[in-house]
Design a protein around this motif. Structure first.
Motif, PDB file in Angstrom:
ATOM      1  N   TYR A 405      47.220  45.476  26.055  1.00  0.00           N
ATOM      2  CA  TYR A 405      46.900  46.114  24.770  1.00  0.00           C
ATOM      3  C   TYR A 405      47.024  47.629  24.884  1.00  0.00           C
ATOM      4  O   TYR A 405      47.467  48.306  23.951  1.00  0.00           O
ATOM      5  N   HIS A 406      46.640  48.170  26.031  1.00  0.00           N
ATOM      6  CA  HIS A 406      46.644  49.617  26.217  1.00  0.00           C
ATOM      7  C   HIS A 406      47.878  50.116  26.971  1.00  0.00           C
ATOM      8  O   HIS A 406      47.935  51.296  27.350  1.00  0.00           O
ATOM      9  N   GLY A 407      48.861  49.245  27.211  1.00  0.00           N
ATOM     10  CA  GLY A 407      50.123  49.674  27.793  1.00  0.00           C
ATOM     11  C   GLY A 407      50.023  50.149  29.228  1.00  0.00           C
ATOM     12  O   GLY A 407      50.744  51.076  29.638  1.00  0.00           O
ATOM     13  N   MET A 408      49.184  49.521  30.024  1.00  0.00           N
ATOM     14  CA  MET A 408      48.971  49.975  31.394  1.00  0.00           C
ATOM     15  C   MET A 408      50.117  49.563  32.318  1.00  0.00           C
ATOM     16  O   MET A 408      50.885  48.652  32.028  1.00  0.00           O
ATOM     17  N   THR A 409      50.199  50.243  33.447  1.00  0.00           N
ATOM     18  CA  THR A 409      51.190  49.935  34.472  1.00  0.00           C
ATOM     19  C   THR A 409      50.545  49.111  35.591  1.00  0.00           C
ATOM     20  O   THR A 409      49.321  48.989  35.676  1.00  0.00           O
ATOM     21  N   MET A 410      51.407  48.585  36.458  1.00  0.00           N
ATOM     22  CA  MET A 410      50.900  47.824  37.601  1.00  0.00           C
ATOM     23  C   MET A 410      50.044  48.712  38.501  1.00  0.00           C
ATOM     24  O   MET A 410      49.025  48.270  39.048  1.00  0.00           O
ATOM     25  N   LEU A 411      50.440  49.962  38.661  1.00  0.00           N
ATOM     26  CA  LEU A 411      49.659  50.887  39.482  1.00  0.00           C
ATOM     27  C   LEU A 411      48.280  51.113  38.880  1.00  0.00           C
ATOM     28  O   LEU A 411      47.272  51.181  39.599  1.00  0.00           O
ATOM     29  N   GLU A 412      48.227  51.222  37.570  1.00  0.00           N
ATOM     30  CA  GLU A 412      46.934  51.444  36.905  1.00  0.00           C
ATOM     31  C   GLU A 412      46.029  50.221  37.010  1.00  0.00           C
ATOM     32  O   GLU A 412      44.796  50.367  36.984  1.00  0.00           O
ATOM     33  N   LEU A 413      46.611  49.026  37.144  1.00  0.00           N
ATOM     34  CA  LEU A 413      45.772  47.842  37.370  1.00  0.00           C
ATOM     35  C   LEU A 413      44.944  48.005  38.643  1.00  0.00           C
ATOM     36  O   LEU A 413      43.784  47.570  38.707  1.00  0.00           O
ATOM     37  N   GLU A 414      45.542  48.612  39.659  1.00  0.00           N
ATOM     38  CA  GLU A 414      44.832  48.797  40.924  1.00  0.00           C
ATOM     39  C   GLU A 414      43.612  49.695  40.767  1.00  0.00           C
ATOM     40  O   GLU A 414      42.652  49.601  41.539  1.00  0.00           O
ATOM     41  N   ASP A 415      43.645  50.588  39.780  1.00  0.00           N
ATOM     42  CA  ASP A 415      42.576  51.572  39.621  1.00  0.00           C
ATOM     43  C   ASP A 415      41.387  51.063  38.808  1.00  0.00           C
ATOM     44  O   ASP A 415      40.365  51.757  38.708  1.00  0.00           O
ATOM     45  N   LEU A 416      41.510  49.877  38.214  1.00  0.00           N
ATOM     46  CA  LEU A 416      40.421  49.361  37.391  1.00  0.00           C
ATOM     47  C   LEU A 416      39.168  49.136  38.223  1.00  0.00           C
ATOM     48  O   LEU A 416      39.226  48.635  39.356  1.00  0.00           O
ATOM     49  N   ASP A 417      38.037  49.486  37.663  1.00  0.00           N
ATOM     50  CA  ASP A 417      36.742  49.301  38.325  1.00  0.00           C
ATOM     51  C   ASP A 417      36.163  47.958  37.872  1.00  0.00           C
ATOM     52  O   ASP A 417      35.497  47.874  36.838  1.00  0.00           O
ATOM     53  N   LEU A 418      36.416  46.921  38.631  1.00  0.00           N
ATOM     54  CA  LEU A 418      36.002  45.569  38.271  1.00  0.00           C
ATOM     55  C   LEU A 418      34.816  45.129  39.124  1.00  0.00           C
ATOM     56  O   LEU A 418      34.631  45.599  40.251  1.00  0.00           O
ATOM     57  N   GLY A 419      34.019  44.231  38.566  1.00  0.00           N
ATOM     58  CA  GLY A 419      32.798  43.806  39.230  1.00  0.00           C
ATOM     59  C   GLY A 419      33.052  43.083  40.545  1.00  0.00           C
ATOM     60  O   GLY A 419      33.961  42.263  40.645  1.00  0.00           O
ATOM     61  N   TYR A 420      32.212  43.379  41.541  1.00  0.00           N
ATOM     62  CA  TYR A 420      32.349  42.718  42.841  1.00  0.00           C
ATOM     63  C   TYR A 420      30.994  42.250  43.357  1.00  0.00           C
ATOM     64  O   TYR A 420      30.009  42.992  43.378  1.00  0.00           O
ATOM     65  N   SER A 421      30.967  41.003  43.747  1.00  0.00           N
ATOM     66  CA  SER A 421      29.913  40.390  44.555  1.00  0.00           C
ATOM     67  C   SER A 421      30.509  39.087  45.042  1.00  0.00           C
ATOM     68  O   SER A 421      31.238  38.426  44.291  1.00  0.00           O
ATOM     69  N   PRO A 422      30.275  38.692  46.297  1.00  0.00           N
ATOM     70  CA  PRO A 422      30.975  37.529  46.858  1.00  0.00           C
ATOM     71  C   PRO A 422      30.984  36.268  45.996  1.00  0.00           C
ATOM     72  O   PRO A 422      32.007  35.580  45.943  1.00  0.00           O
ATOM     73  N   PRO A 423      29.894  35.930  45.268  1.00  0.00           N
ATOM     74  CA  PRO A 423      29.969  34.723  44.446  1.00  0.00           C
ATOM     75  C   PRO A 423      30.849  34.880  43.205  1.00  0.00           C
ATOM     76  O   PRO A 423      31.162  33.885  42.544  1.00  0.00           O
ATOM     77  N   PHE A 424      31.248  36.134  42.896  1.00  0.00           N
ATOM     78  CA  PHE A 424      31.975  36.388  41.660  1.00  0.00           C
ATOM     79  C   PHE A 424      33.381  36.949  41.873  1.00  0.00           C
ATOM     80  O   PHE A 424      34.245  36.800  41.016  1.00  0.00           O
ATOM     81  N   ASN A 425      33.608  37.613  43.004  1.00  0.00           N
ATOM     82  CA  ASN A 425      34.897  38.292  43.175  1.00  0.00           C
ATOM     83  C   ASN A 425      35.063  38.725  44.613  1.00  0.00           C
ATOM     84  O   ASN A 425      34.108  38.724  45.406  1.00  0.00           O
ATOM     85  N   SER A 426      36.284  39.120  44.930  1.00  0.00           N
ATOM     86  CA  SER A 426      36.569  39.805  46.189  1.00  0.00           C
ATOM     87  C   SER A 426      36.431  41.304  45.958  1.00  0.00           C
ATOM     88  O   SER A 426      36.337  41.763  44.813  1.00  0.00           O
ATOM     89  N   VAL A 427      36.453  42.071  47.062  1.00  0.00           N
ATOM     90  CA  VAL A 427      36.372  43.524  46.894  1.00  0.00           C
ATOM     91  C   VAL A 427      37.581  44.030  46.104  1.00  0.00           C
ATOM     92  O   VAL A 427      37.487  45.006  45.366  1.00  0.00           O
ATOM     93  N   TRP A 428      38.729  43.382  46.301  1.00  0.00           N
ATOM     94  CA  TRP A 428      39.888  43.584  45.432  1.00  0.00           C
ATOM     95  C   TRP A 428      40.039  42.321  44.595  1.00  0.00           C
ATOM     96  O   TRP A 428      40.221  41.227  45.137  1.00  0.00           O
ATOM     97  N   ASP A 429      39.959  42.486  43.284  1.00  0.00           N
ATOM     98  CA  ASP A 429      40.122  41.336  42.391  1.00  0.00           C
ATOM     99  C   ASP A 429      41.493  40.687  42.635  1.00  0.00           C
ATOM    100  O   ASP A 429      42.480  41.387  42.932  1.00  0.00           O
ATOM    101  N   PRO A 430      41.599  39.345  42.529  1.00  0.00           N
ATOM    102  CA  PRO A 430      42.894  38.686  42.710  1.00  0.00           C
ATOM    103  C   PRO A 430      44.011  39.255  41.832  1.00  0.00           C
ATOM    104  O   PRO A 430      45.173  39.275  42.246  1.00  0.00           O
ATOM    105  N   LEU A 431      43.663  39.718  40.628  1.00  0.00           N
ATOM    106  CA  LEU A 431      44.659  40.336  39.765  1.00  0.00           C
ATOM    107  C   LEU A 431      45.200  41.608  40.414  1.00  0.00           C
ATOM    108  O   LEU A 431      46.413  41.862  40.425  1.00  0.00           O
ATOM    109  N   GLN A 432      44.309  42.404  40.993  1.00  0.00           N
ATOM    110  CA  GLN A 432      44.731  43.634  41.657  1.00  0.00           C
ATOM    111  C   GLN A 432      45.491  43.339  42.951  1.00  0.00           C
ATOM    112  O   GLN A 432      46.469  44.012  43.279  1.00  0.00           O
TER     113      GLN A 432
END
Length: 439
Positions: A405-432
């Protein structure tokens, strides 16, 4: 102000509620050709499958609720047959209703191609509560040989839900694979799940028509490759906009009959608006109007139409092509453009695909998640993504839809601040993690 709305479901009633809230003097009449208002069409397969145990749970508000609580003249069994745009009158077989402003929210109807003998008993489509009731009456308490024609989202949802109770289920699909809006590398997982669950897949089958017995009951389906015996057919090959009653009005239509609207849900005729499955939707990815009949779009467009009709201007910002549904244990999701769609646009692009745990790999509940991303080969702009897994699919798809929606790049995906805790995510989200694997 006399507002008339044709259609009493998602788009129509979203608009009606905005008119109630924004215009204290609103005189609102809604003309619904069926008997049900504001019902969850997307829940019908799950009612058939027993996940939803009653018809009432599918209805958000009844016609009587709209009448008594909101003062709307909510009529049932009122099918509109024509509109006189010069006199500003809507006509049915036994009624006529004048309007100052009109909203066409008439939805869409299931499409059955020009096949032989489509009127045999035992051939169904699924769009309304009465449709679901008829199918339920046929399959409850007896084992049936059920054929579903169409391997898209609706066909797959129906297949899952009629697989229960020991029915024999076949999917007939004209293409070489199911779920053609996914890339082939992803649909292999869908095929594997269908076969695992005992669903027979007959691909590359062009339907010729149906055969029946002396009592008019369907007995088989003729295709270009074979004759398939069956005693019940559910056709799920798409829908067409309900706009035939607008012929001769001068309203502009898209190629498939959908009403063309601008960002304010206005048609080319003064004081006539359109929204939902009968109208076009602006696609931000390709920057033009498309046809994507989904409940999410219908509710948004209806709300925007109501705001604009009541003098509160707001534009519809468009879609990016997000879709999600389940097929047995799998969740299937996509957003943006597929590889085929990108090639049709002529963009230079690349793909990257990964299979990763949906949460921390050492956490005991982790499940595999397959992610495929498409991006512009030169600018790095994200163009689309597809996701298949048993857990964590919806979260990643929605994050990517927001990025698109906001026209982001693949590099900008890496910069997203996404939630992390072992039961919910990895330190790097699978998308990143997937985005980082690009060449």
């Amino acid at each position: 102000m006399r507002y008339v709305i044709i259609g009493g479901d998602a788009a129509g009633m979203s608009a009606a509620m905005q008119l109630v809230r924004k215009d204290n003097q609103a005189d609102i009449t809604v003309l619904e050709k069926g008997e049900h208002y504001s019902y969850a069409q997307c829940g019908l397969p799950y009612w058939i499958g027993g996940e939803i145990d009653s018809e009432e749970k599918l209805v958000a508000r009844t016609a009587d609720t709209y009448r008594t609580k909101y003062g709307i003249d909510a009529r049932t069994n009122h099918e509109v047959t024509s509109v006189d745009v010069s006199k500003k009158i809507v006509y049915g077989d036994q009624f006529e209703v004048p309007y100052d402003k009109l909203l066409v929210a008439s939805g869409a109807r299931p499409f059955i191609p020009d096949w032989k003998n489509p009127d045999l008993k035992g051939i169904y489509t699924l769009k309304t509560i009465p449709d679901a009731k008829r199918i339920l009456s046929e399959i409850t308490g007896q084992k049936r040989n059920i054929t579903i024609i169409g391997g898209g989202s609706i066909g797959l949802e129906i297949a899952e839900n009629v697989c229960k109770d020991g029915h024999q289920v076949r999917i007939l699909e004209r293409s070489a694979r199911l779920a053609m809006n996914f890339d082939k590398e992803m649909t292999d997982h869908i095929h594997e799940k269908a076969i695992e669950k005992g669903v027979q897949l007959d691909l590359n089958h062009d339907i010729i028509g149906f055969n029946g017995d002396d009592n008019g009951n369907v007995t088989s389906i003729e295709t270009n490759l074979s004759v398939c015996e069956t005693d019940l057919v559910i056709v799920a090959v798409g829908v067409r906009p309900n706009t035939q009653f607008l012929e001769g009005t001068g309203i502009h239509f898209d190629q498939n009959g959908a009403v063309r609207v601008n960002r304010y849900m206005e048609t080319n005729i003064d004081c006539i608006y359109a929204a939902g499955d009968c109208a076009t939707q602006y696609n931000r990815m390709i920057q033009k109007d498309t046809y994507a009949p989904l409940g999410t779009h219908a509710n948004k467009q209806g709300r925007i139409a109501g705001l604009n009709m009541s003098g509160n201007p707001r534009a519809f910002k468009g879609i990016v092509g997000t879709q999600i549904y389940k097929f047995f244990e799998l969740t299937l999701a996509r957003t943006g453009l597929s590889s085929r769609e990108i090639e049709e646009m002529g963009f230079p692009y690349k793909c990257v695909q990964a299979k990763l745990p949906h949460v921390a790999a050492y956490y005991p509940t982790h499940e595999p998640l397959v992610i495929r991303l498409q991006y512009h080969a030169e600018s790095g702009a994200v163009l689309g993504g597809q996701f298949i897994g048993t857990k964590g699919v919806d979260k990643r798809c929605d994050v990517l839809a927001t990025a698109l929606y906001h026209g982001m790049t693949m590099l900008e995906l890496e910069d997203l601040d996404l939630g992390y805790s072992p039961p919910f995510n990895s330190v790097w989200d699978p998308l990143q993690q997937t985005a980082r694997r690009r060449s």
